[in-house]
Every structure is written in structure tokens, then in C-alpha cells.
Design an enzyme around this catalytic site. Sequence first.
Site, mmCIF file in Angstrom:
data_model
loop_
_atom_site.group_PDB
_atom_site.id
_atom_site.type_symbol
_atom_site.label_atom_id
_atom_site.label_comp_id
_atom_site.label_asym_id
_atom_site.label_seq_id
_atom_site.Cartn_x
_atom_site.Cartn_y
_atom_site.Cartn_z
ATOM 1 C CE1 TYR A 16 -4.123 -1.710 -0.226
ATOM 2 C CE2 TYR A 16 -3.543 -2.914 1.611
ATOM 3 C CZ TYR A 16 -4.203 -2.400 0.667
ATOM 4 O OH TYR A 16 -5.246 -3.275 0.431
ATOM 5 C CD GLU A 65 -1.929 -30.430 11.560
ATOM 6 O OE1 GLU A 65 -1.537 -31.555 11.549
ATOM 7 O OE2 GLU A 65 -2.653 -30.223 10.768
ATOM 8 C CG ASP A 75 -4.596 -33.800 12.208
ATOM 9 O OD1 ASP A 75 -4.541 -34.115 13.179
ATOM 10 O OD2 ASP A 75 -5.392 -32.773 11.600
#
Lengths: 366, 366
Positions: A101, A199, A251
Site C-alpha cells: 500500500y 499441529e 494429523d
Amino acid sequence: MSTSTSLNEQEAREQLLELAAEFYDQFAEGDVPRMQIPTRTKSNIEYDEEKDVWVYGDRSSTRSAKTVSGAQKLLKATYTIDFLANQLEEDRSSTLRELYYLSESWDLDEAQFNTQDESNNLIEDLEIVSEVKREDFHMRPEESGAKVMGPLLLREQTRRGDREIHCQKDVGQGGYQIPNNPDTIEFLENDADFVLAVETGGMRDRLVENGFDDEYNSIVVHLGGQPARATRRLIKRMRNELDLPVVVFADGDPWSYRIYGSVAYGSIKSAHLSEYLATPDAQYIGIRPEDIVEYDLPTDPLSDSDVNALESELEDPRFQTEFWEEQIELQLEIEKKSEQQSLAARGLDFVTDTYLPTRLEEMNVL
Amino acid sequence: MSTSTSLNEQEAREQLLELAAEFYDQFAEGDVPRMQIPTRTKSNIEYDEEKDVWVYGDRSSTRSAKTVSGAQKLLKATYTIDFLANQLEEDRSSTLRELYYLSESWDLDEAQFNTQDESNNLIEDLEIVSEVKREDFHMRPEESGAKVMGPLLLREQTRRGDREIHCQKDVGQGGYQIPNNPDTIEFLENDADFVLAVETGGMRDRLVENGFDDEYNSIVVHLGGQPARATRRLIKRMRNELDLPVVVFADGDPWSYRIYGSVAYGSIKSAHLSEYLATPDAQYIGIRPEDIVEYDLPTDPLSDSDVNALESELEDPRFQTEFWEEQIELQLEIEKKSEQQSLAARGLDFVTDTYLPTRLEEMNVL
């Protein structure tokens, strides 16, 4: 990248300005200004035996002012270097998005960024070419670091003075929040035997509720999905400076193996920083496909994209080890995946009483 | 819901068991067991003038053992109540996902959940019918709360003893991490004039770097996108117990107005908890569509889904105020949106030196 430790503002500023000076010298000598950058794709990463991490190979591309688009890239690089040099002089910092920006306020339209991808990529280019890390030229990430709970006393240098924090005794249930730049942290004392990177938030909370960090002298680091650079850097520093083994608990699916990979091997996008971010001897504790079979865990079927991701991992040089080939092939055979929290099917304490201690002993961590 | 404060384990347990006792009594009286639950859709929420929040209306549906599927729902409810009652007796807690997996260990196959949506919805049903909040029956969310920085001293009751934490002096640059259950927090002292809830991490870091919390005696709460229940609860408590005005600072797009809405009005899914979670007089400081015009901010065009979301907000009873209708219609007219960080186009200090102070004065907060 030669710098695996932090630079101060003055050094970072000088290395950036040197880069701009090179363009100047090339002009002065009648050369076309240019910047050479390694190709950042999977096919151009290779294993550095000496440093034990994955780094970019020999292939590179050149940004040269010979073409209009190449000249524009160098122009943008020069404006960005100017901005960063000022920022370092004033001891300020900014985010990647702010840079994008901010460029709208630059006096030359051609120097402004058209998309945020463009400014993000330029910052990565500058990291590689100047050998200054983003953190050292004070570009903050959007993503924040995760949380730490464990027997560790540290000192963080903040803009408001130093803070001494014990990551069990001085924090709430939520733990210690890793700052954007973890090199502001100094480790003072610890009573830990290993680092357990987790995780999911649900599993992190289970371990903390069950007092796992306390009972097993473990520093529990919440990864929060794909870990931020700050989190990976802190884990790496715990490995090296505290000499603690690191295990990753995620996982049992291909996306989680990638999370492990980004901790252990680094990411393709940031292979120039592997030495700074990666923990090569971090081990994968689970969930492993063999656990799905052995513990008869609740499962979901593999989706097509899971299968594709597993097959792509088989071809990834970073996963070409006996361990990973065996696990990934087993998973393709059983066509199932399981989450960490599926261990709850055997009771809320199974993970801390049985699963983790058994595996940690097998791995010689306990 | 009658309880806007926390219940202890004993009370929560009794209220849950009462619900199971009702099924028993219905059986004993020769009635078909049943459970009545308000319809949880946008068309069934209405404004409660007295409490100043949005709550469920009169429409409801009945789960009755007359049908096989209804009977199964009540069976699952009974098993879940049994699990929760044990959990409270042992002072344990668990996550929604753990509950789903845990059900695999239940002796009756018909009582096990088929999907996580099913167990999530049942927990919401039980919250409504038993008038016990999820937090009070120790179901932890997956999502964790966000971070706080500001002149506030609090005491958090953790499983390892009480912790007194000052949210500027005792925390790192990352701030104080809100725990899953913020009712374990007691406010001790504060020197704050207002609460500023911020959507993005990049803007939160900008405010902290610029010392905004310090200079303006502001408690800066990072929402981190759609705020977790814990974050909304803590903001509500700051409003009520510390008597501080609350302003919400988010991106200038319809998804961010929803974030504001969930802080101020509550969400449709949890309208039974509005009294506990919502801060009805929270004000929206920006980014407003009028700012996009007035400050000539860098913008992106509205996508089709942005336009749909804005149009749906115009029809949402919670957004039917003069302020919101004006802003949303202006945005549909200019067809543009802007992010918080786009204020950087006017320099890194514009937001803290000009934008926020000006707006806070207009809103009579400063």
C-alpha cells in the site's frame, strides 16, 4: 545465505544499500544493470550435505534492464531498498501488506506495485540477493507465531523494555505468545528434555490440561497448522541452543506431513533460509499410517486431492527416506487418514499415558 | 438463557442431569420423551428491547422419540449428558472434536455420532435446553482466543494456580493470550479509557509498534478474523465490568461488517448466548465506505460475492440502522472495498496520528 544469525540495523542497512550501489556501478561501467536470482521451484532444490538442509541449486534467472519489464523490476527494487533503508535508520518496522500500500505514495507511478504478490516476491528476491533476512530489515509477517508452554525461562527484548517470562509460571493457560521476530528472545534457563511441536489447538490444549509438559519436561509448541516463520525459527533455536531433540505431532494426512516437512526441511519458497529456519533432525512422532492400523483409529477416507498430495510427496526429494516411503505407501494402500484427536476414541488420557510415552521411548527421546 | 454468569461444576452437572431426568419422567408418565428447541435461522431471531440483544423468536421444533431418527437423537443426548456429567465430576474438559471421536468408545452403536456436525449441533441443543453454556460443561473450542495488549492487570485462574498478569508489563510483544474460558479471568486494575478490537494481525502489530495502547490508554484486542467465543466474551466483560466503551476496527468489506456484527449483536448460531457474548453498544469505527471516499484509499473492486453479502446485510434485521444502510448503500454505489492496512498509503503513522484520534473524537470516545 551466509548469515544464520541476526544482523543489527546498521549491518542490514549497509548490505541493502550495497545492492543499490551495484546497480549504480553497472551503469557507470556501461553495463546494463541486472540482478541474478536462483530459480525457486521444487526442481531446483538440493540437499546440502555439509549443512544438512535443503538449499537452492545452480539454476538461476536474471532480472536485467534490457527489457522494459526487467527495468521496471529493478526500479521497484531500488525504491524498496530506499524505503527499507529509511525504515532501518528510524528503527521502525512494517508488514508486507503495508509495503504494497505504501508504494502508492511513491512519486513515480512506474515504481508502484500492481499486486501484493509482486511486492511479496520482490522482498523474497531482496532477501536472497542481499543476504539479509526479512526479519532483519524489519518486515513483519501478517501471520503471527504460535504459543509455547513448558519449563523454559526466557527474556524477550520488546520495544518497551526487556521482559523475563517463564513459559509455565508467568503465563496463563494460553501460554507464551511467540513474537514476530523470535531473535529478540534470549533463553535464560530450562529444565526440558525435548520439544514437542503440535499441529492442532485441540491437541495442544489436551496436552496442557493433562500436564504433559510438566510430567515429561517437555516444551510444547503449538504450530497452529502450517507454522509461521517465527515458530519455525524458535524451534530451530531450541534445537541448537538448548540442545533439545524436536518431535512433531500432527494429523495423519499428507498436509500434516508437509507441516512436518516445513519444520524439518524448510519450504521451497524459503530454501534460501533453510539454515536459519529448518531443524533437519526433527522427527515425526505421529500420527503415522501405521498407527491407524495398529490402534484401529477412527478414520476418514482419502480424498482425490489427498491421494495426489501423497503421490507428489513420494516424488519430493525431501521425503525420499525409507521411513516416509513405507508410511506413505501404507497410507495409499489402506486409503484412510486419521486426525490427532481421533486418539480420544481410546479415552482422553490415552495420548499422554500411552501413545506419546511409548513412541518417545521407541524413538530414544525418553 | 437465564444465566449470564458462570455456573460451577456442581450446578452445571445438576442442570444437565435434570434434563435426563425429564426424559425419564416423560417415560414414567406414559408420554413419548421429547425435547423442544428454538429454530436457529435468521428468520427466527428478534430484538429483545429489555436486554438490548438479539435472541431467538418463538418458532421451535421438537425432537420426539415418536420417530426412529428422533429417538436416536434423544439417545445420543442421553449418552452425551452422561459423558458431560462424568467430565464435570472429575473436573476434566474436552473439545468438540474429542467428543465426536470419544463416542466411538460408547457401548451402543446407535448412540455414536456419524459426523462432527451432528455432535456439534447436539452440544448447541444441550446448551439451549439445559441453560448451561458449553464453557460451563467444560467443552473447549478448537479455536483459541486472541491477544490483548493494554493497561490492564488481571488474575487468571489456571489448572496450575493463579497467575497475575499485566497486559503491557508482564507480556512480550505478542501480548496476553486469551484462554479458552475467559471466565477464569478476574480484572484487578486498569487505567484504560476504551477497548479497541482490531480485525487483522498486521494492524494490531502496527498499533502496538506505534504505542497506541500506551498513548491513548486503550486496551487493544486482536480479533484475528471472525472472533472466537472467548474473545467476544472477554470484550463483553470489559464493557460491563470495567465500564469501557468498545470500538471495532476492521477492513471495509461486508465480511468485516459481519465480524463487527458478531461482536455487537451475536451470531445466529449462538443467539441463545447473546446476553453472555454480545456487546450491543460496541461501535464500528472503520474502515467505513465513507473513509474510502474521503481519504481516497487504495481499493479493490467488489466481487459478486461481496455484492451479495452487502445485499444480504441490508435485509438482516441487525443491520437495519440509519448508519449501516447509508454505509452499505454508499459501498454498493462506489463498488469498492479497502483493507485496514490500506491506510499505510498515507504513511505508517497516519492511522495512529490522524485516522483513529479524529474518529474517536467524533464518536465521543476521546
